[in-house]
Design an enzyme around this catalytic site. Structure first.
Site, PDB file in Angstrom:
ATOM      1  N   HIS A  40       0.815  -1.217   0.000  1.00  0.00           N
ATOM      2  CA  HIS A  40       0.000   0.000   0.000  1.00  0.00           C
ATOM      3  C   HIS A  40       0.854   1.276   0.000  1.00  0.00           C
ATOM      4  O   HIS A  40       0.341   2.362   0.245  1.00  0.00           O
ATOM      5  CB  HIS A  40      -0.973   0.015   1.180  1.00  0.00           C
ATOM      6  CG  HIS A  40      -2.106  -0.959   1.029  1.00  0.00           C
ATOM      7  ND1 HIS A  40      -3.358  -0.580   0.611  1.00  0.00           N
ATOM      8  CD2 HIS A  40      -2.164  -2.298   1.223  1.00  0.00           C
ATOM      9  CE1 HIS A  40      -4.143  -1.659   0.567  1.00  0.00           C
ATOM     10  NE2 HIS A  40      -3.434  -2.714   0.927  1.00  0.00           N
ATOM     11  N   GLY A  44      -3.450 -12.649  -4.211  1.00  0.00           N
ATOM     12  CA  GLY A  44      -2.496 -11.574  -3.982  1.00  0.00           C
ATOM     13  C   GLY A  44      -1.264 -11.643  -4.853  1.00  0.00           C
ATOM     14  O   GLY A  44      -0.256 -11.007  -4.556  1.00  0.00           O
ATOM     15  N   ASP A  97       2.446  -3.209  -9.291  1.00  0.00           N
ATOM     16  CA  ASP A  97       2.169  -4.507  -9.898  1.00  0.00           C
ATOM     17  C   ASP A  97       2.560  -4.529 -11.367  1.00  0.00           C
ATOM     18  O   ASP A  97       3.182  -5.473 -11.854  1.00  0.00           O
ATOM     19  CB  ASP A  97       0.684  -4.853  -9.757  1.00  0.00           C
ATOM     20  CG  ASP A  97       0.276  -5.102  -8.325  1.00  0.00           C
ATOM     21  OD1 ASP A  97       1.168  -5.191  -7.459  1.00  0.00           O
ATOM     22  OD2 ASP A  97      -0.936  -5.208  -8.066  1.00  0.00           O
TER      23      ASP A  97
END
Length: 385
Positions: free
Chosen positions: A33, A123, A170
């Site tokens: 995050h 994930g 990502d």
């Protein structure tokens, strides 16, 4: 092997002349995050991935078929008259095609079959692999190059259109990964470098809690982003030059404490300390300090549990089990949260017995069968030979 199944299906149903592309999943050693706060992250691309078999066609349409979860097929007309579809993944491809069309990218008729071995909702960033791999496949068919940096931005924009306001970690990990290396990314200026993972005698293992998450429909992810933005707005009142939480320190948090919700302070503190953990992890890997790496993993997990509040009781229990096993140096939840996997650093010598103990204890406590995956660090998106 999944790639053989994809290639074989394509040859039987479309054409023997095709290109096979691999888009890997990714792990994140530390730095959860932080990306949408212009912070620091340390991911790596892995051997599990999504494979795309593609070739051009003369149908003036893009036809896509998968057996990723169940057999499904969607078709997009190049004139924009898309047929309705029910598949969730089709929305990602629709968003990508619309973005490329808005940029006047010369789309061509294309057939595509894809499948993979990334566990969905675990994930490992299957959505980033899906988007980046598909965009890369389009470039191979069109013969019009798009830089990997631009592919990352298009893939991110597609995710935003779907409803997940994600950062760029990502996409960069999927596109720029390098075998045997972690990928350090500064999300503020997108500078990056490779950090060799050289921990001889130790292995990385994922334990899938089989608690599924879907971040695109789970607003908890976006709530945490709003918390971070609330802090930035308050600090900007006396530090107008700052643009993100990356430039906020703990002294700033003390100054705005009376003006914001305490939960926002708690979440901002987590982000500031998580950036510090990324730097610590890089140092431990550089020194080959497996014990130090394990310690950072554990610190990161319990911060996610108590400060950012994105773990689950099942994931917390998986980490607790590992803390009681000799030879498990450290574990933490990995990914956006609310389900998915733990990443574990274990002594290779006692690997199988520790995995069995983890799975057995987890089953006894939760009545859920967890799964495990051995990890190998692999290259980013590429044409697969």
């Amino acid at each position: 092997m999944v790639h053989k199944k994809v290639a074989s299906y394509f040859e039987e149903n479309y054409s023997k002349n095709h290109i096979l592309i691999k888009a890997p999943g990714r792990i994140n050693l530390i730095g959860e995050h932080t990306d949408y706060n212009e912070g620091l992250v340390l991911p790596a691309s892995i051997e599990k991935g999504i494979y795309f078999a593609v070739s051009d066609n003369d149908q003036n349409s893009i036809r896509i078929e998968t057996f990723l979860t169940q057999p499904e097929k969607v078709e997009f007309q190049l004139n924009g008259a898309h047929k309705p579809f029910d598949s969730f993944w089709g929305n990602y491809f629709k968003a990508i095609i619309e973005i490329l069309d808005s940029k006047n990218y010369p789309l061509k008729g294309m057939d595509c079959v894809f499948g993979g071995d990334i566990p969905i909702g675990s994930g490992l960033s299957s959505s980033a692999a899906l988007c980046c791999g598909f965009i890369y496949a389009i470039t191979q068919i069109s013969k019009q190059k798009i830089t990997r940096e631009e592919i990352a931005l298009i893939a991110q924009e597609a995710e935003h259109k779907i409803g997940l306001n994600c950062g760029l970690m990502d996409q960069y990990a999927v596109l720029f990964g390098k075998k045997g290396n972690a990928f350090f990314l500064d999300c503020k200026d997108l500078s990056h470098k490779y950090i060799p993972i050289n921990l001889k005698g130790y292995s990385w293992v994922l334990i899938n809690s089989n608690i599924k998450h879907n971040l695109a429909v789970d607003s908890e992810y976006n709530k945490r982003r709003v918390s971070c933005e609330n802090i930035v707005k308050q600090v900007q009142e006396y530090k107008s030059q700052i643009t993100s939480l990356r430039e906020v320190d703990k002294d700033d948090l003390k100054k705005v404490k009376e003006k914001v919700n305490l939960i926002d302070i708690q979440r901002a503190t987590y982000i500031i300390e998580e950036n510090e953990r990324v730097l610590k992890m890089m140092q431990m890997l550089t020194n080959g300090d497996a014990v130090g790496v394990g310690k950072v993993l554990k610190e990161g997990h319990w911060a996610m549990s108590t400060q950012y509040e994105i773990t689950t009781s099942e994931l917390d229990y998986l980490v607790q089990i590992g803390e009681e096993l000799e030879g498990v140096l450290g574990s933490r939840m990995m990914g956006g949260g609310f389900g998915g996997c733990t990443i574990n650093l274990m002594e290779t010598e006692n690997l199988e017995s520790n995995i069995r103990s983890l799975l057995q204890s987890y089953k006894e406590k939760t009545n859920i069968d967890a799964e495990f995956y051995h990890l190998d660090i692999d290259d980013g998106v590429k044409v697969f030979e």
